[in-house]
Write an enzyme that holds these catalytic residues in place. Structure first.
Site, mmCIF file in Angstrom:
data_model
loop_
_atom_site.group_PDB
_atom_site.id
_atom_site.type_symbol
_atom_site.label_atom_id
_atom_site.label_comp_id
_atom_site.label_asym_id
_atom_site.label_seq_id
_atom_site.Cartn_x
_atom_site.Cartn_y
_atom_site.Cartn_z
ATOM 1 N N GLY A 299 0.717 -1.159 0.052
ATOM 2 C CA GLY A 299 0.120 0.041 -0.223
ATOM 3 C C GLY A 299 0.796 1.163 -0.096
ATOM 4 C CB SER B 20 -8.322 -5.563 -1.035
ATOM 5 O OG SER B 20 -7.672 -4.788 0.130
ATOM 6 C CG PHE C 75 1.462 -0.121 6.999
ATOM 7 C CD1 PHE C 75 2.716 -0.716 6.738
ATOM 8 C CD2 PHE C 75 1.443 0.698 7.605
ATOM 9 C CE1 PHE C 75 3.968 -0.063 7.148
ATOM 10 C CE2 PHE C 75 2.609 1.751 7.921
ATOM 11 C CZ PHE C 75 3.740 1.366 7.817
ATOM 12 C CE LYS D 230 -5.966 5.134 2.660
ATOM 13 N NZ LYS D 230 -5.215 6.132 2.840
ATOM 14 C CB SER E 107 -5.601 7.282 12.127
ATOM 15 O OG SER E 107 -6.269 8.284 11.502
ATOM 16 C CE1 TYR F 98 -9.541 5.900 9.550
ATOM 17 C CE2 TYR F 98 -9.062 3.519 9.081
ATOM 18 C CZ TYR F 98 -8.615 4.600 9.504
ATOM 19 O OH TYR F 98 -7.166 5.161 9.344
ATOM 20 C CE LYS G 276 -6.399 2.484 11.239
ATOM 21 N NZ LYS G 276 -5.013 1.666 10.825
ATOM 22 C CG LEU H 170 -7.079 18.026 -0.516
ATOM 23 C CD1 LEU H 170 -8.166 18.814 -0.931
ATOM 24 C CD2 LEU H 170 -6.626 19.003 0.512
ATOM 25 N N GLY I 11 -18.887 15.407 9.423
ATOM 26 C CA GLY I 11 -17.857 14.966 10.526
ATOM 27 C C GLY I 11 -16.646 15.584 10.514
ATOM 28 C CG ASP I 12 -14.479 17.352 6.884
ATOM 29 O OD1 ASP I 12 -14.215 15.979 7.219
ATOM 30 O OD2 ASP I 12 -14.660 17.752 5.894
HETATM 31 C C1 WQD Z 1 -8.563 16.987 4.441
HETATM 32 C C2 WQD Z 1 -9.239 18.342 4.010
HETATM 33 C C3 WQD Z 1 -11.513 18.057 3.825
HETATM 34 C C4 WQD Z 1 -11.554 15.970 0.134
HETATM 35 C C5 WQD Z 1 -8.939 11.437 6.733
HETATM 36 C C6 WQD Z 1 -9.320 10.608 7.710
HETATM 37 C C7 WQD Z 1 -8.250 10.284 8.713
HETATM 38 C C8 WQD Z 1 -6.881 10.028 7.849
HETATM 39 C C9 WQD Z 1 -6.404 10.997 6.927
HETATM 40 C C10 WQD Z 1 -6.738 7.351 7.862
HETATM 41 C C11 WQD Z 1 -10.362 18.439 5.090
HETATM 42 C C12 WQD Z 1 -10.824 18.652 2.513
HETATM 43 C C13 WQD Z 1 -11.012 16.734 1.277
HETATM 44 C C14 WQD Z 1 -12.102 16.872 -0.933
HETATM 45 C C15 WQD Z 1 -12.052 18.671 0.422
HETATM 46 N N1 WQD Z 1 -7.076 8.402 7.188
HETATM 47 N N2 WQD Z 1 -11.418 18.023 1.341
HETATM 48 N N3 WQD Z 1 -12.358 17.871 -0.670
HETATM 49 O O1 WQD Z 1 -10.489 13.991 6.652
HETATM 50 O O2 WQD Z 1 -8.549 15.170 7.666
HETATM 51 O O3 WQD Z 1 -8.436 12.721 7.493
HETATM 52 O O4 WQD Z 1 -7.521 11.178 5.789
HETATM 53 O O5 WQD Z 1 -6.293 7.376 8.975
HETATM 54 O O6 WQD Z 1 -8.759 8.798 9.283
HETATM 55 O O7 WQD Z 1 -10.141 11.143 8.516
HETATM 56 O O8 WQD Z 1 -8.335 14.029 5.360
HETATM 57 O O9 WQD Z 1 -7.768 14.097 2.837
HETATM 58 O O10 WQD Z 1 -10.379 13.498 3.599
HETATM 59 O O11 WQD Z 1 -9.536 16.005 3.979
HETATM 60 O O12 WQD Z 1 -12.144 19.948 0.593
HETATM 61 O O13 WQD Z 1 -12.475 16.273 -1.929
HETATM 62 O O14 WQD Z 1 -9.440 18.562 2.765
HETATM 63 O O15 WQD Z 1 -12.758 18.874 4.103
HETATM 64 O O16 WQD Z 1 -10.582 19.694 5.425
HETATM 65 P P1 WQD Z 1 -9.029 14.214 6.711
HETATM 66 P P2 WQD Z 1 -8.981 14.273 4.122
#
Ligand code: WQD
Length: 319
Positions: A10, A34, A80, A84, A124, A148, A152, A199, A292-293
């Site tokens: 991964g 997977s 790992f 996720k 995480s 998820y 963890k 993101l 949830g954000d």
């Molecule tokens: C980052 C920022 C979004 C996508 C997640 C999991 C966490 C960990 C890391 C595994 C936020 C914004 C995102 C998009 C956007 N994973 N965003 N448009 O949510 O901080 O954490 O990934 O362990 O468990 O919760 O990461 O990359 O999803 O989002 O605006 O298409 O980017 O709102 O502010 P996040 P993310």
């Protein structure tokens, strides 16, 4: 020392295999592919010019794990392997509890049977409650708001109970913030199946034209530019943190450590840096907030510096 890396094909797994091989560890990988491709391990071997012993299987398969421990002298396991995707965990929680929690139980049972008690767990920042302060240290209250994250958290509790029952275990729990970036060779990186949740892989698919436009989830947060702020950490820095955890956490115990930079960047900071560094334009439009954000979250990485001598060195442009 031979290290078993579960989920080693991964994104974070391959980058950690590169750093382990560079430090002359022997690396054995189990991965059910997977959400990864065998080709990624071929590229790790190309980067390092060192071999990886690969078993295509799942950590849910107890006899496959026993076979690996019978065939190899495993001194430490870096775990790992797991699902996720936060959204998928909400729609299919049993899949997540079975894969992540039951898979870890099976792995730990086989480790115990072969008296292998050195365990590094991929945790995480999602285990911290949303109510925590912006700068998060390891002693902040825990609480996950999705299946998820709960897998963890439950695994962390399991590991603490395991150590309480048998103090010969040496357990490192590494809590990642937001891993992004790739090995400078460009041969390995993040390439998730389907539409990315996170993101940076989404930005990358917009940059390559596979997706038309990035949706920015809300610009009305209490942050400098209104978009969400996170602690992005270069995956190579993260991988190096695992090697140091294996080296420095040599005594029994439960060692818990944040792996983050301690610096927060907004969504638009990341978009603008990506455009500047790559000379591309990323189309985006402001969308509603994602349920949830939270507005802002970044690590207090001081324990990793003190206990591991580890500091993230790669900045936003390199990421
Ligand atoms: C980052 C920022 C979004 C996508 C997640 C999991 C966490 C960990 C890391 C595994 C936020 C914004 C995102 C998009 C956007 N994973 N965003 N448009 O949510 O901080 O954490 O990934 O362990 O468990 O919760 O990461 O990359 O999803 O989002 O605006 O298409 O980017 O709102 O502010 P996040 P993310």
């Amino acid at each position: 020392m031979s290290i078993l890396v579960t989920g080693g094909a991964g994104y974070i797994g391959t980058h950690t295999c590169v750093e382990l091989l560079k430090e002359n560890y022997e690396v054995v990988v189990i991965d059910n592919l997977s959400n990864a491709k065998k080709e990624a391990l071929n590229r790790v071997e190309k980067i390092t010019k060192k071999p990886i012993k690969f078993y295509q299987d799942t950590v849910l398969n107890e006899s496959a794990l026993e076979h690996i421990f019978q065939e190899n002298r495993i001194d430490c396991v870096v775990h790992f392997a797991g699902l996720k995707a936060v959204g998928e965990s909400v729609s299919n929680p049993l899949l997540y509890y079975e894969n992540n929690v039951k898979g870890t139980i099976t792995l730990l049972k086989v480790m115990k049977k072969f008296n292998c008690k050195n365990f590094v767990f991929s945790s995480s920042a999602t285990v911290y409650t949303a109510e925590n302060p912006i700068l998060i240290n390891e002693d902040e209250p825990l609480g996950a708001n999705n299946p998820y994250g709960r897998t963890k958290l439950f695994i962390e509790y399991m590991l603490k109970d395991l150590y309480a029952s048998d103090s010969s275990w040496n357990i490192a729990i590494l809590r990642y913030f937001n891993p992004i970036g790739a090995h400078p060779s460009g041969l390995i990186g993040e390439n998730p199946n389907g539409i990315p949740n996170n993101l940076m892989p989404y930005i990358m698919k917009v940059a390559t034209g596979e997706l038309p436009c990035l949706g920015v989830f809300g610009d009305d947060y209490d942050t400098p530019d209104g978009t969400g702020v996170r602690d992005y950490i270069h995956v190579v820095d993260l991988a190096k943190g695992h090697v140091l955890a294996i080296e420095k956490y040599s005594e029994p115990g439960v060692h818990i450590c944040n792996l983050g930079t301690g610096v927060g960047y907004s969504v638009l900071d990341i978009v603008k840096a990506f455009e500047r560094v790559n000379g591309v334009k990323i189309n985006y439009e402001i969308k509603d907030r994602r349920p949830g954000d939270i507005a802002t979250c970044y690590a207090d990485p001081s324990r990793a510096k003190k206990e591991l001598g580890w500091v993230a060195t790669r900045g936003i442009d390199e990421m």
